[in-house]
Design a protein around this motif. Structure first.
Motif, short mmCIF file in Angstrom:
data_model
loop_
_atom_site.label_atom_id
_atom_site.label_comp_id
_atom_site.label_asym_id
_atom_site.label_seq_id
_atom_site.Cartn_x
_atom_site.Cartn_y
_atom_site.Cartn_z
N GLU A 171 53.54 44.75 42.10
CA GLU A 171 53.89 43.45 42.67
C GLU A 171 52.83 42.67 43.53
N THR A 172 51.95 43.48 44.24
CA THR A 172 50.72 42.90 44.93
C THR A 172 50.01 41.98 43.72
N LEU A 173 49.59 42.54 42.56
CA LEU A 173 48.67 41.79 41.87
C LEU A 173 49.39 40.87 40.92
N THR A 174 50.61 40.94 40.57
CA THR A 174 51.48 39.83 39.87
C THR A 174 51.59 38.75 40.76
N ALA A 175 51.89 39.11 42.23
CA ALA A 175 52.19 37.85 43.06
C ALA A 175 50.60 37.16 43.15
N ALA A 176 49.38 37.84 42.70
CA ALA A 176 48.19 37.06 42.97
C ALA A 176 48.01 36.31 41.76
N GLY A 177 48.81 36.48 40.54
CA GLY A 177 48.52 35.79 39.45
C GLY A 177 48.31 36.51 38.28
N ALA A 178 48.37 37.83 38.18
CA ALA A 178 48.23 38.64 37.07
C ALA A 178 49.44 38.57 36.13
N ALA A 179 49.48 38.30 35.11
CA ALA A 179 50.85 38.26 34.50
C ALA A 179 51.16 39.75 33.84
N PRO A 180 52.51 40.05 33.69
CA PRO A 180 52.82 41.31 33.25
C PRO A 180 52.57 41.34 32.00
N ALA A 181 51.84 42.33 31.28
CA ALA A 181 51.76 42.47 29.78
C ALA A 181 52.04 43.81 29.31
N GLY A 182 52.65 44.08 28.20
CA GLY A 182 52.86 45.45 28.03
C GLY A 182 51.73 46.24 27.01
N SER A 183 52.12 47.21 26.66
CA SER A 183 51.08 48.01 25.71
C SER A 183 50.85 47.35 24.48
N TRP A 184 51.60 46.65 24.10
CA TRP A 184 51.31 45.70 22.48
C TRP A 184 50.07 44.81 22.91
N ALA A 185 49.82 44.16 24.06
CA ALA A 185 48.63 43.31 24.15
C ALA A 185 47.54 44.03 24.60
N PHE A 186 47.73 45.27 25.31
CA PHE A 186 46.32 46.10 25.12
C PHE A 186 46.24 46.47 23.75
N GLU A 187 46.95 47.02 23.16
CA GLU A 187 46.68 47.66 21.86
C GLU A 187 45.98 46.56 20.85
N ALA A 188 46.69 45.49 20.80
CA ALA A 188 46.01 44.38 20.09
C ALA A 188 44.62 43.73 20.35
N LEU A 189 44.23 43.82 21.77
CA LEU A 189 42.93 43.57 22.07
C LEU A 189 42.05 44.85 21.62
N ARG A 190 42.61 45.98 21.74
CA ARG A 190 41.84 47.15 21.30
C ARG A 190 41.55 47.25 20.01
N VAL A 191 42.53 47.08 19.10
CA VAL A 191 42.17 46.88 17.62
C VAL A 191 41.25 45.86 17.12
N ALA A 192 41.60 44.71 17.99
CA ALA A 192 40.23 43.66 17.64
C ALA A 192 39.15 44.01 17.76
N ALA A 193 38.84 44.81 18.81
CA ALA A 193 37.53 44.99 19.51
C ALA A 193 37.19 46.59 18.49
N VAL A 194 37.72 46.95 17.69
CA VAL A 194 37.52 48.21 16.81
C VAL A 194 37.15 49.09 17.61
N ARG A 195 38.02 49.70 18.68
CA ARG A 195 37.96 50.78 19.51
C ARG A 195 39.02 51.85 18.99
N PRO A 196 38.72 53.21 18.70
CA PRO A 196 39.73 53.91 18.26
C PRO A 196 40.46 54.70 19.53
N ARG A 197 41.71 55.08 19.19
CA ARG A 197 42.58 55.78 20.09
C ARG A 197 42.64 57.23 19.34
N ILE A 198 42.28 58.34 20.13
CA ILE A 198 42.15 59.62 19.53
C ILE A 198 43.77 60.10 19.12
#
Length: 375
Positions: free
Chosen positions: A208-235
């Motif tokens: 609540e504190t960080l979303t009120a400060a301007g951080a948009a809620p994002a799901g694991s889909w967003a994290f995974e998309a950036l991770r794959v584009a960066a070619v970082r593996p998930r064990i």
């Protein structure tokens, strides 16, 4: 992959718009998205976003010899890790195959480790088994949970004020947070990436504190998309039981953002690491695949990657990216030419040329052999 321990769904799933991850995914217990996954990715890349990663398994190691002990049984050089320092690390088997990948931070007399939920119990059991006479005390820390802040706007004064810190640490640096826990800077999944390891009973307050400060809620889909584009593996998703560190891009010390320091010994599996580094090349490598976006379906992790009907690899994470479209990570045979027409499952795929590692460097061991042979 070890059997997943049971975990309660994240309390943050009760927030407006949260859609839980698919039941059969590693991220079933946290939000997959909040209604607009592509916009969430853009926020994570270009503005500021917060991701619930409280399904990570967290453990702690106390004791005066925790770092020197862990140094001797893992692949990264951490014996002199400073207070507030972090690193990525691996546990290998005797043949040099990757068993565990984890991130660690040493702060105020405790080493904190987080890893995949499915791998946490196995990693903890291994660490406890290896203590012997060392002054090290590994223990599960279910009271702690992980959030991630992504995007350049994380550096804005309003978010820093919400975090209660004056400035953000450098990559792999960590600072204590008011009320407990710490913030850690990471080199991925994007250029501006930070993890918060905080008391689980404070997850809602931080959200609540960080979303009120301007951080948009994002799901694991967003994290995974950036991770794959960066070619970082998930064990366990982008790796299998045969994966060695060179194949998964985990070679390198802390300064190289790797998980395997090449100038240290005294860890299980180091012979394979040294042999491949000095004399050989990995049989496979992790690459980014672009998938045919016009296909009616998406391939699944584990599907075969084929060329002219011949299996040349297997898929890992498959995800839709806000700019690149459908993409995936895959472990493919190193000898497959970059311009080979591929099928990922039944979907046409192509290798991203920029994701292919270079093998042009002269290896020290190979050069010595050539000198002995008069080449």
């Amino acid at each position: 992959m070890s059997e997943s321990p049971s975990v309660a769904p994240s309390p943050l799933l009760s927030y407006p718009g949260a859609v839980a991850g698919p039941d059969d995914s590693l991220d079933a217990g946290v939000a997959w998205h909040y209604g607009d996954p592509l916009r969430e990715q853009r926020s994570a890349e270009n503005a500021a976003a917060i991701v619930d990663r409280s399904n990570r398994f967290v453990l702690s190691i106390g004791g005066d010899e925790r770092l020197t002990w862990l140094h001797t049984i893992s692949s990264q050089h951490i014996a002199q890790l400073p207070d507030g320092g972090s690193a990525e690390n691996l546990s290998l088997d005797l043949q040099g195959r990757v068993e565990e990948h984890f991130v660690l931070t040493d702060l105020d007399g405790t080493t904190w480790i987080d890893t995949e939920l499915t791998h946490g119990p196995g990693l903890l059991a291994f660490l406890q088994k290896m203590v012997f006479w060392a002054k090290a005390e590994p223990a599960a820390a279910p009271e702690m949970a992980v959030l991630s802040l992504l995007g350049p706007d994380v550096r804005r004064p309003k978010i820093l004020a919400a975090l209660g810190i004056a400035s953000l640490p450098p990559v792999y640096g960590a600072v204590a947070l008011p009320g407990g826990g710490f913030l850690r800077s990471m080199p991925w999944p994007g250029e501006h990436a930070f993890d918060l390891i905080v008391p689980r009973d404070q997850l809602a307050r931080w959200w609540e504190t960080l979303t009120a400060a301007g951080a948009a809620p994002a799901g694991s889909w967003a994290f995974e998309a950036l991770r794959v584009a960066a070619v970082r593996p998930r064990i366990g998703v982008d790796t299998d039981e045969r994966t060695i560190p060179h194949e998964a891009r985990w070679i390198g010390g802390i300064a190289e953002h790797g998980a395997v320091h090449l100038d240290k010994g005294c860890y299980r599996g180091q012979e394979t690491v040294a042999r491949v580094h000095n004399l050989g090349k990995p049989p496979r490598h992790l690459v980014l695949l672009h998938l045919d976006g016009s296909a009616d379906t998406r391939p699944e992790p584990g599907d075969a990657v084929t060329a002219d009907g011949r299996t040349v690899g297997h898929l890992g994470t498959v995800v839709d990216h806000h700019e690149l479209g459908p993409i995936a990570l895959a472990l493919v045979k190193r000898t497959v030419p970059v311009d080979t027409a591929l099928l990922a499952g039944s979907v046409a795929a192509s290798i991203d040329a920029d994701s292919v590692p270079s093998y042009d460097a002269v290896q020290a061991g190979r050069a010595a052999v050539d000198r002995l042979r008069g080449r």
